[in-house]
Design a protein around this motif. Structure first.
Motif, PDB file in Angstrom:
ATOM      1  N   LYS A 245     -92.483 -13.732  54.288  1.00 57.39           N
ATOM      2  CA  LYS A 245     -91.688 -14.197  53.066  1.00 57.39           C
ATOM      3  C   LYS A 245     -90.435 -14.902  53.487  1.00 57.39           C
ATOM      4  N   LEU A 246     -90.017 -14.673  54.901  1.00 62.82           N
ATOM      5  CA  LEU A 246     -88.882 -15.690  55.487  1.00 62.82           C
ATOM      6  C   LEU A 246     -89.732 -17.249  55.794  1.00 62.82           C
ATOM      7  N   PHE A 247     -90.834 -17.098  56.126  1.00 59.63           N
ATOM      8  CA  PHE A 247     -91.447 -18.510  56.400  1.00 59.63           C
ATOM      9  C   PHE A 247     -91.497 -19.146  54.820  1.00 59.63           C
ATOM     10  N   GLU A 248     -91.998 -18.667  53.941  1.00 59.10           N
ATOM     11  CA  GLU A 248     -91.890 -19.139  52.727  1.00 59.10           C
ATOM     12  C   GLU A 248     -90.601 -19.645  52.152  1.00 59.10           C
ATOM     13  N   ARG A 249     -89.522 -18.750  52.466  1.00 57.80           N
ATOM     14  CA  ARG A 249     -88.217 -19.181  52.052  1.00 57.80           C
ATOM     15  C   ARG A 249     -87.669 -20.456  52.797  1.00 57.80           C
ATOM     16  N   VAL A 250     -87.903 -20.586  54.110  1.00 55.82           N
ATOM     17  CA  VAL A 250     -87.500 -21.616  54.949  1.00 55.82           C
ATOM     18  C   VAL A 250     -88.311 -22.751  54.429  1.00 55.82           C
ATOM     19  N   ASN A 251     -89.542 -22.562  54.062  1.00 58.87           N
ATOM     20  CA  ASN A 251     -90.585 -23.698  53.854  1.00 58.87           C
ATOM     21  C   ASN A 251     -89.965 -24.404  52.485  1.00 58.87           C
ATOM     22  N   GLU A 252     -89.475 -23.737  51.587  1.00 58.75           N
ATOM     23  CA  GLU A 252     -89.107 -24.245  50.354  1.00 58.75           C
ATOM     24  C   GLU A 252     -87.590 -25.147  50.570  1.00 58.75           C
ATOM     25  N   ILE A 253     -86.968 -24.765  51.510  1.00 64.39           N
ATOM     26  CA  ILE A 253     -85.767 -25.396  51.896  1.00 64.39           C
ATOM     27  C   ILE A 253     -86.299 -26.589  52.446  1.00 64.39           C
ATOM     28  N   ALA A 254     -87.372 -26.651  53.430  1.00 63.14           N
ATOM     29  CA  ALA A 254     -87.541 -27.774  54.260  1.00 63.14           C
ATOM     30  C   ALA A 254     -88.434 -28.741  53.069  1.00 63.14           C
ATOM     31  N   THR A 255     -88.968 -28.406  52.231  1.00 61.88           N
ATOM     32  CA  THR A 255     -89.311 -29.125  51.203  1.00 61.88           C
ATOM     33  C   THR A 255     -88.481 -29.981  50.523  1.00 61.88           C
ATOM     34  N   LYS A 256     -87.127 -29.366  49.836  1.00 57.47           N
ATOM     35  CA  LYS A 256     -86.284 -30.099  49.423  1.00 57.47           C
ATOM     36  C   LYS A 256     -85.594 -31.096  50.177  1.00 57.47           C
ATOM     37  N   LYS A 257     -85.495 -30.363  51.614  1.00 53.68           N
ATOM     38  CA  LYS A 257     -84.867 -31.564  52.447  1.00 53.68           C
ATOM     39  C   LYS A 257     -85.869 -32.684  53.024  1.00 53.68           C
ATOM     40  N   GLY A 258     -87.167 -32.598  52.685  1.00 54.32           N
ATOM     41  CA  GLY A 258     -88.029 -33.832  53.148  1.00 54.32           C
ATOM     42  C   GLY A 258     -88.203 -33.757  54.689  1.00 54.32           C
ATOM     43  N   CYS A 259     -88.403 -32.497  55.304  1.00 57.07           N
ATOM     44  CA  CYS A 259     -88.850 -32.212  56.590  1.00 57.07           C
ATOM     45  C   CYS A 259     -89.798 -31.143  56.515  1.00 57.07           C
ATOM     46  N   THR A 260     -90.445 -31.028  57.787  1.00 60.41           N
ATOM     47  CA  THR A 260     -91.320 -29.752  57.705  1.00 60.41           C
ATOM     48  C   THR A 260     -90.491 -28.513  58.117  1.00 60.41           C
ATOM     49  N   THR A 261     -91.233 -27.401  57.927  1.00 61.38           N
ATOM     50  CA  THR A 261     -90.509 -26.042  58.181  1.00 61.38           C
ATOM     51  C   THR A 261     -90.230 -26.092  59.669  1.00 61.38           C
ATOM     52  N   SER A 262     -91.140 -26.385  60.547  1.00 60.69           N
ATOM     53  CA  SER A 262     -90.768 -26.337  62.011  1.00 60.69           C
ATOM     54  C   SER A 262     -89.562 -27.299  62.308  1.00 60.69           C
ATOM     55  N   GLN A 263     -89.250 -28.493  61.685  1.00 66.74           N
ATOM     56  CA  GLN A 263     -88.362 -29.419  62.055  1.00 66.74           C
ATOM     57  C   GLN A 263     -87.025 -28.668  61.476  1.00 66.74           C
TER      58      GLN A 263
END
Length: 342
Positions: A245-263
């Motif tokens: 769930k933590l990964f998924e939420r960070v991934n959502e923010i990254a998608t909006k930000k236009g970068c990868t989750t790891s970045q």
């Protein structure tokens, strides 16, 4: 060489690239050793991209990772890097053994110098703290190695706040290496403030949660049977369902930000301050190129706050390490007076 921002670690004069390269996975613990020519090419690529802090240890392999770095450093690259290695950990019959007595410290340093093919190690860490030996005794021997020109700067890894203070009183500690990421934030309570009070730099290992923020729960689908990550509590099936769930939420923010989750996860560590150098590891040039782009991801205060509201303590289930592994929470050493008395 490309330009990566330079930062100062500690107050003794060490300057490093704002992002380093963790070399452990090239030789050990993350599956079988990778082909040497490819790893040398990766190290050269990292250096040509502006990364100058290379992080290894004598226990990676054991010994083979230092030998690999020694080969990569030939041909003039030594002058363009800050070389960090560690001593103090060995494995016998699968059990971790920790050593901090002076004779061991000196022998380990001499052996690392030989494998690395260098005259001096830039940053030499005690990898784990030997709880049988006062930290003052271990640092006393490291201080002699500094005076002899065999090492330039002293570091500690996984040390408690009180251990850091006691060590720093014997000889200035330049850097403390600790695990710090969006799913390992316990160091923010006492360790990080202690380092900042004393002017000690911080090197953040596993800033991507051992690859969790790169692949999420799919991480375990793609690792080999001899990859140690399958045993880490946070990546066990009973905890992974919650942790995804933590990964998924960070991934959502990254998608909006236009970068990868790891970045995004790596950028969060970079935004902790100019005294922090994360050292993400990789064995692939394309992953390195992705990681280095994290330096260009800018986070506003409200974005940092949003990430930190997600990455709270109960967002993660499972300990960082298996129960028999030493960490800063179990790193207290005897006092000098009690040790001498015994």
């Amino acid at each position: 060489m490309a330009t990566v921002k330079r930062i100062k670690l500690g107050l003794q004069g060490l300057e490093v690239s704002a992002q380093g390269l963790g070399c452990i996975g090239m030789s050990a613990f993350y599956g079988p050793p990778k082909p040497e020519p490819e790893m040398v090419a990766l190290i050269h690529h990292a250096n040509n991209s502006g990364v100058t802090l290379l992080d290894t240890s004598d226990v990676y392999g054991p010994h083979t990772n230092e030998t690999l770095l020694g080969k990569a450093l030939k041909g003039g690259m030594r002058e363009r890097v800050e070389l960090a290695t560690k001593f103090g950990v060995s494995f016998a019959d699968g059990q971790m053994e920790i050593h901090g007595d002076p004779a061991y410290v000196r022998a380990a340093c001499e052996a690392s110098l030989k494998r690395l093919g260098v005259d001096c190690i830039d940053l030499y860490y005690q990898h784990r703290i030997d709880t049988r030996v006062p930290i003052e005794v271990t640092i006393g021997e490291l201080k002699k190695l500094v005076e002899e020109g065999k090492i330039k700067y002293i570091g500690l890894s996984e040390a408690s706040a009180s251990t850091i203070r006691r060590a720093h009183a014997v000889h200035p500690i330049t850097a403390v290496q600790l695990e710090w990421s969006l799913w390992s934030r316990d160091v923010e309570e006492e360790i990080v403030p202690t380092c900042r009070e004393l002017g000690i730099g911080i090197v953040a290992y596993s800033p991507l949660g051992r690859g969790f923020f790169s692949s999420g729960p799919k991480l375990l689908e793609n690792i080999s049977k001899d990859d140690s990550r399958q045993y880490f509590p946070r990546l066990r099936p009973e905890n992974l369902e919650h942790n995804k769930k933590l990964f998924e939420r960070v991934n959502e923010i990254a998608t909006k930000k236009g970068c990868t989750t790891s970045q995004l996860a790596l950028a969060w560590v970079h935004h902790q301050g100019d005294d922090v150098c994360p050292i993400p590891g990789t064995t692939k040039i394309e992953n390195f190129n992705q990681n280095i782009k994290a330096l260009s991801v800018k986070l506003a205060p409200e974005e940092m706050a949003e990430l930190e509201s997600i990455a709270v303590a109960d967002a993660v289930k499972g300990e960082r390490y298996m129960s028999d592994f030493a960490t800063y929470k179990t790193s207290e050493t005897p006092t000098l007076s009690s040790w001498k008395a015994s």
